[in-house]
Design a protein around this motif. Structure first.
Motif, short mmCIF file in Angstrom:
data_model
loop_
_atom_site.label_atom_id
_atom_site.label_comp_id
_atom_site.label_asym_id
_atom_site.label_seq_id
_atom_site.Cartn_x
_atom_site.Cartn_y
_atom_site.Cartn_z
N SER A 1 6.77 20.68 4.90
CA SER A 1 6.44 20.07 3.60
C SER A 1 6.30 18.55 3.72
CB SER A 1 7.48 20.45 2.54
OG SER A 1 8.76 20.12 3.01
N ILE A 2 7.13 17.91 4.55
CA ILE A 2 6.98 16.46 4.77
C ILE A 2 5.64 16.20 5.45
CG2 ILE A 2 7.85 14.50 6.16
CD1 ILE A 2 9.60 14.94 3.77
N ARG A 3 5.28 17.03 6.43
CA ARG A 3 4.06 16.79 7.21
C ARG A 3 2.79 16.92 6.35
NH1 ARG A 3 7.17 19.50 11.35
NH2 ARG A 3 6.06 21.48 11.29
N LEU B 1 2.51 15.80 3.33
CA LEU B 1 2.36 14.54 2.56
C LEU B 1 2.26 13.32 3.47
CD1 LEU B 1 5.12 15.10 -0.16
CD2 LEU B 1 2.66 15.01 -0.57
N ALA B 2 3.10 13.28 4.50
CA ALA B 2 3.19 12.10 5.37
C ALA B 2 1.87 11.88 6.10
CB ALA B 2 4.31 12.31 6.39
N THR B 3 1.49 10.61 6.27
CA THR B 3 0.21 10.31 6.93
C THR B 3 0.45 9.58 8.26
OG1 THR B 3 0.03 8.13 5.92
CG2 THR B 3 -0.89 10.01 4.66
N LEU B 4 -0.61 9.59 9.08
CA LEU B 4 -0.51 8.89 10.36
C LEU B 4 -0.42 7.38 10.14
CD1 LEU B 4 -0.49 9.33 13.42
CD2 LEU B 4 -2.97 9.06 13.41
N GLY B 5 -1.23 6.87 9.20
CA GLY B 5 -1.19 5.43 8.91
C GLY B 5 0.16 4.99 8.37
N GLY B 6 0.80 5.86 7.58
CA GLY B 6 2.13 5.54 7.04
C GLY B 6 3.16 5.50 8.15
N ASN B 7 3.03 6.39 9.12
CA ASN B 7 3.98 6.41 10.24
C ASN B 7 3.86 5.12 11.06
OD1 ASN B 7 4.86 7.89 13.20
ND2 ASN B 7 6.01 8.44 11.39
N VAL B 8 2.62 4.65 11.23
CA VAL B 8 2.39 3.41 11.99
C VAL B 8 2.79 2.20 11.12
CG1 VAL B 8 0.62 1.97 13.07
CG2 VAL B 8 0.57 4.45 13.39
N GLY B 9 2.34 2.21 9.86
CA GLY B 9 2.56 1.06 8.96
C GLY B 9 4.03 0.83 8.65
N ARG B 10 4.83 1.87 8.68
CA ARG B 10 6.27 1.75 8.41
C ARG B 10 6.99 0.97 9.50
NH1 ARG B 10 10.81 0.76 8.15
NH2 ARG B 10 12.59 2.12 7.69
N PRO C 1 0.84 -1.20 0.00
CA PRO C 1 0.00 0.00 0.00
C PRO C 1 0.87 1.25 0.00
CG PRO C 1 -0.41 -1.37 1.97
CD PRO C 1 0.79 -1.93 1.27
N LEU C 2 0.39 2.28 -0.67
CA LEU C 2 1.09 3.57 -0.71
C LEU C 2 0.18 4.61 -0.08
CD1 LEU C 2 3.45 5.39 -1.89
CD2 LEU C 2 1.96 5.72 -3.87
N ALA C 3 0.74 5.40 0.86
CA ALA C 3 -0.03 6.51 1.45
C ALA C 3 0.61 7.81 0.96
CB ALA C 3 -0.05 6.37 2.97
N GLY C 4 1.34 8.53 1.83
CA GLY C 4 1.97 9.78 1.39
C GLY C 4 3.23 9.55 0.57
N GLY C 5 3.84 8.39 0.71
CA GLY C 5 5.03 8.04 -0.08
C GLY C 5 6.33 8.65 0.45
N LEU D 1 8.71 5.74 -1.02
CA LEU D 1 9.36 6.10 -2.28
C LEU D 1 10.85 6.35 -2.07
CD1 LEU D 1 6.59 8.33 -3.91
CD2 LEU D 1 7.15 5.95 -4.40
N VAL D 2 11.20 6.89 -0.89
CA VAL D 2 12.62 7.12 -0.58
C VAL D 2 13.34 5.77 -0.49
CG1 VAL D 2 14.23 8.00 1.17
CG2 VAL D 2 12.16 9.30 0.61
N ARG D 3 12.72 4.82 0.22
CA ARG D 3 13.37 3.50 0.36
C ARG D 3 13.43 2.76 -0.97
NH1 ARG D 3 11.01 -0.09 4.11
NH2 ARG D 3 9.06 1.03 3.87
#
Ligand code: FAD
Length: 294
Positions: free
Chosen positions: A107-109, A111-120, A31-35, A39-41
């Motif tokens: 700028s990161i904030r 795009l970045a999502t809460l679910g992405g922070n947890v899912g990572r 799954p992709l959220a804010g990327g 995308l960096v990895r």
């Protein structure tokens, strides 16, 4: 310049469709959220998914709403910037706003999502210690249906969670805060913005009569393979009325619970020392807020 390897890309309109696509492609689909992380990895060649399933078209995954039965639900696609400026979250869970304001840069904030922070599942994730302190529960949906997981049981190791293949985080639920409660998140980085936590500490406590702690939760980032809840420090806080000595003992216990690594950013001993300093300050701030909110 590093380039992304070719991959397939889908934008499903429903959760069911997203799950079907993930099942069909197997473990090489993500799954992709804010990327901002994925995308960096991918550019670094750390991960090479064959298919990205962007969740952004699925309605309702970016909501912040109060639940009829109490508590609040935050959709996984909610940008960190939206968490940071949410008035309802600020009123009930100011520690989450504090953590959001310390993540990356504006700028990161966005795009970045809460679910992405947890899912990572990064041990350094800034939102996770605050979510652990707030007793968050993760809701997910996948091939086997719906699943509800307490956040402190969600992480298995760096980059690894208990989610089954093709399971998607659908909500992050926060129970109502107790009366006379306070919480704080403090982060130490090498510089003020755009830096992962060398150490992060979230502390939450609620007071009963006098300065007796009736509930306490402490969690630390960048101090082990997963964001850690430090239960022995919580036990110190619950053992008697709160005073300066007990605060210091709980801070020492928090450092005792930590098992940070030495890397190019800081050595383990320094990190442990900083855990104690930050735990003391976070606990003190939480205590003061709890007293004021009586
Ligand atoms: C310059 C820079 C600075 C940063 N600074 C910080 C910082 O200070 N603190 C910090 O904590 N992080 C930081 N990060 C990391 C990153 O921005 C955050 O972790 C962010 O919250 C990730 O969210 P995202 O929406 O971009 O996730 P994505 O990159 O889209 O996804 C991250 C992972 O989560 C999975 N995922 C996403 N959504 C779901 C879902 N709903 N269900 C299941 N799995 C899902 C993806 O498959 C992927 O594996 C930084 C990144 C950059 C590039």
């Amino acid at each position: 310049m590093k380039r992304l390897k070719p991959f397939e890309y889908r934008e499903p309109n429903t959760l069911g469709e997203a799950i079907e696509i993930l099942i069909g492609e197997g473990p090489r689909a993500l799954p992709l959220a804010g990327g901002t992380d994925l995308l960096v990895r991918m550019k670094q060649g750390v991960v090479a998914p064959s298919l990205l399933v962007n969740l952004k078209r699925i309605a309702g995954l970016d909501r912040i709403e109060r639940s009829a039965a109490g508590g609040m639900t935050i959709g996984p696609l909610t940008p960190i910037a939206a968490v940071e400026r949410s008035e309802s979250l600020r009123q009930s869970y100011p520690v989450l706003i504090q953590a959001a304001g310390l993540l990356g840069s504006p700028s990161i904030r966005r795009l970045a999502t809460l679910g992405g922070n947890v899912g990572r599942a990064s041990p350094a994730a800034d939102m996770v210690p605050a979510l652990i302190a707030l007793k968050a529960r993760i809701f997910a949906e996948g091939p086997a249906g719906e699943n509800e997981i307490p956040i402190d049981a969600f992480f298995k190791g760096p980059g690894s969670t208990v989610l089954a293949p093709a399971e998607i985080i659908t909500a992050i639920f926060l129970p109502d805060p107790a009366p006379a409660a306070g919480a704080a998140y403090l982060k130490l980085g090498r510089r003020e913005g755009m830096d992962c936590a060398l150490v992060g500490v979230a502390a939450a406590l609620s007071l009963g009569r006098g300065d007796r702690v009736v509930e306490a939760r402490l969690a630390i980032a960048s101090c082990g393979p997963v964001p850690l809840r430090t239960e022995s420090a919580e036990a110190v806080l619950l053992a008697g009325p709160l005073d300066e000595d007990r605060l210091r003992e709980a801070a020492r216990a928090t450092a005792g619970n930590s098992c940070p690594i030495t890397d190019m950013r800081a050595c383990s001993d320094y990190r442990k020392e900083m855990v104690e300093v930050l735990a003391y300050r976070a606990l003190r701030a939480a205590w003061q807020t709890a007293r004021r909110s009586r």
